[in-house]
Write an enzyme that holds these catalytic residues in place. Sequence first.
Site, PDB file in Angstrom:
ATOM      1  CG  HIS A  85      -2.072  -0.938   1.088  1.00 48.42           C
ATOM      2  ND1 HIS A  85      -3.013  -1.109   2.091  1.00 48.42           N
ATOM      3  CD2 HIS A  85      -2.462  -1.767   0.084  1.00 48.42           C
ATOM      4  CE1 HIS A  85      -3.923  -1.992   1.698  1.00 48.42           C
ATOM      5  NE2 HIS A  85      -3.599  -2.409   0.496  1.00 48.42           N
ATOM      6  CE1 TYR A  95      -6.704   0.289   4.487  1.00 48.15           C
ATOM      7  CE2 TYR A  95      -5.480   2.365   4.432  1.00 48.15           C
ATOM      8  CZ  TYR A  95      -5.503   0.986   4.399  1.00 48.15           C
ATOM      9  OH  TYR A  95      -4.333   0.280   4.262  1.00 48.15           O
ATOM     10  CD  GLU A 137      -1.330   1.144   4.744  1.00 52.38           C
ATOM     11  OE1 GLU A 137      -1.911   2.235   4.551  1.00 52.38           O
ATOM     12  OE2 GLU A 137      -1.824   0.049   4.424  1.00 52.38           O
ATOM     13  NE  ARG A 206       0.625  -4.843 -13.797  1.00 54.15           N
ATOM     14  CZ  ARG A 206      -0.430  -4.068 -14.059  1.00 54.15           C
ATOM     15  NH1 ARG A 206      -0.632  -2.968 -13.327  1.00 54.15           N
ATOM     16  NH2 ARG A 206      -1.285  -4.376 -15.014  1.00 54.15           N
ATOM     17  CE1 TYR A 208       7.401  -6.086 -13.176  1.00 52.18           C
ATOM     18  CE2 TYR A 208       7.207  -3.695 -13.171  1.00 52.18           C
ATOM     19  CZ  TYR A 208       6.851  -4.922 -13.692  1.00 52.18           C
ATOM     20  OH  TYR A 208       5.946  -4.993 -14.729  1.00 52.18           O
ATOM     21  N   PRO A 281      15.117 -10.914  -6.520  1.00 51.64           N
ATOM     22  CG  PRO A 281      13.516 -11.671  -4.986  1.00 51.64           C
ATOM     23  CD  PRO A 281      13.776 -11.532  -6.465  1.00 51.64           C
ATOM     24  CB  VAL A 401       4.036 -15.768  -3.120  1.00 50.39           C
ATOM     25  CG1 VAL A 401       3.217 -16.249  -4.310  1.00 50.39           C
ATOM     26  CG2 VAL A 401       4.236 -16.908  -2.135  1.00 50.39           C
TER      27      VAL A 401
END
Length: 409
Positions: A85, A95, A137, A206, A208, A281, A401
């Site tokens: 986020h 939110y 956050e 996106r 990465y 990574p 993942v």
Amino acid sequence: MLTSQQKALVKATIPTLKASGQSLTDYFYQRMLNHVPQLKETFNMGHQRDGRQAKALANAVLAYAEHIDDPRPLLPVIELICHKHVSLNIQAPDYAIVGEHLLHSMSEVLGISMEDELISAWGSAYQDLAEIFIATERKIYEKHKQTLGSWLGWRQFTLDRKVIETPEVTSFYLTPTDHLPLPHYLPGQFITLRTEIATLGYKQPRQYSLSTAPNGQFFRISVKEATGGVGEREAGYVSTTLHHQLNVGDRVELSAPTGNFTIADPNKHNVLISAGIGITPMVAMLEGLLENNLQQKLPSTSPTVTFIHAARDAEHCALGEEVRALAEQHPAVQTFVTVEHARHDCPLGHAVGRLILRELPPSLLPIDADFYICGPVPFVEVINNNLQELGIPVDQIHYEVFSTGGTAS
């Protein structure tokens, strides 16, 4: 604060969420994006297209309902999502927008009034959860504020170099357009890239992984193109744009590096296990561990780093030569690479076939090491289970993942 009666109402929805949760969340996304179209530049519309975003949210809502009495088991996942986020510059007022459309969606899909006590219960539950996210956050944003060279929101970068690594993977070297300093980041962290998508008419973000350790000069991401095709999901909006339309000198927007998939203790044996594009990574982690050894003036053979990777074949082993070069330069590095398919003259790989941990030399998998796994969901699940079968404690296993919410097309 949720009352016991409200918790009971939330738990009573678990069978419905299991049966039709994705239909609810799919309706929610359509409703919210129709009412607030500017959010299309925040959400991954590729995952909207193939339904993965709705499925991920449905699973998250179900998990929260199942843990409504004690959400603490969800905190590690919440922390991961919070980093995502922050990379998208999600703020507290957002939110309220999500909550409004989620509750209206429940009302409309379930065919009950907004004044129904179930909607009120879920409203209180959502508010409690939102406060956890916002507080988490806030801490991450504050850390960015205190990090030299970091920033909040979006910063313009210029493509300095573009290197084809394999037929599917290209590396992009990005430098800050403002020529101001770059922050020191932790190997394993990621950035969010946002660029205009011509076929959509608006920008798409996106996430990465950074595929090299911090160097103060550039960021590097190594992106696999989602080409689509017969029997496959459709081509990726962003990956195809980067591969075929982004040229040296062009500009994109980046968020600051963030993420919690990082090395816990660089001064012990660390085992890095990856598959496919999950190597990205891991290369950054490997470089970071070796740099730590140099800075600490540790003996060249200690601490040891084990680098294990599974590739389709030598031609599709992105960054494999970099790993080989590092291993040749540093005796502390042990490598083991498997390729599913190999020609007789294949120069890369210690074994042909699928990666089977129990067949590896025990010295590569010491019981007291920390283990880091990265790759597609099935790979991560299998390796995680195999490590536990080999007696590795759960708290020594960390994984990332590459799926919805991770690196994407």
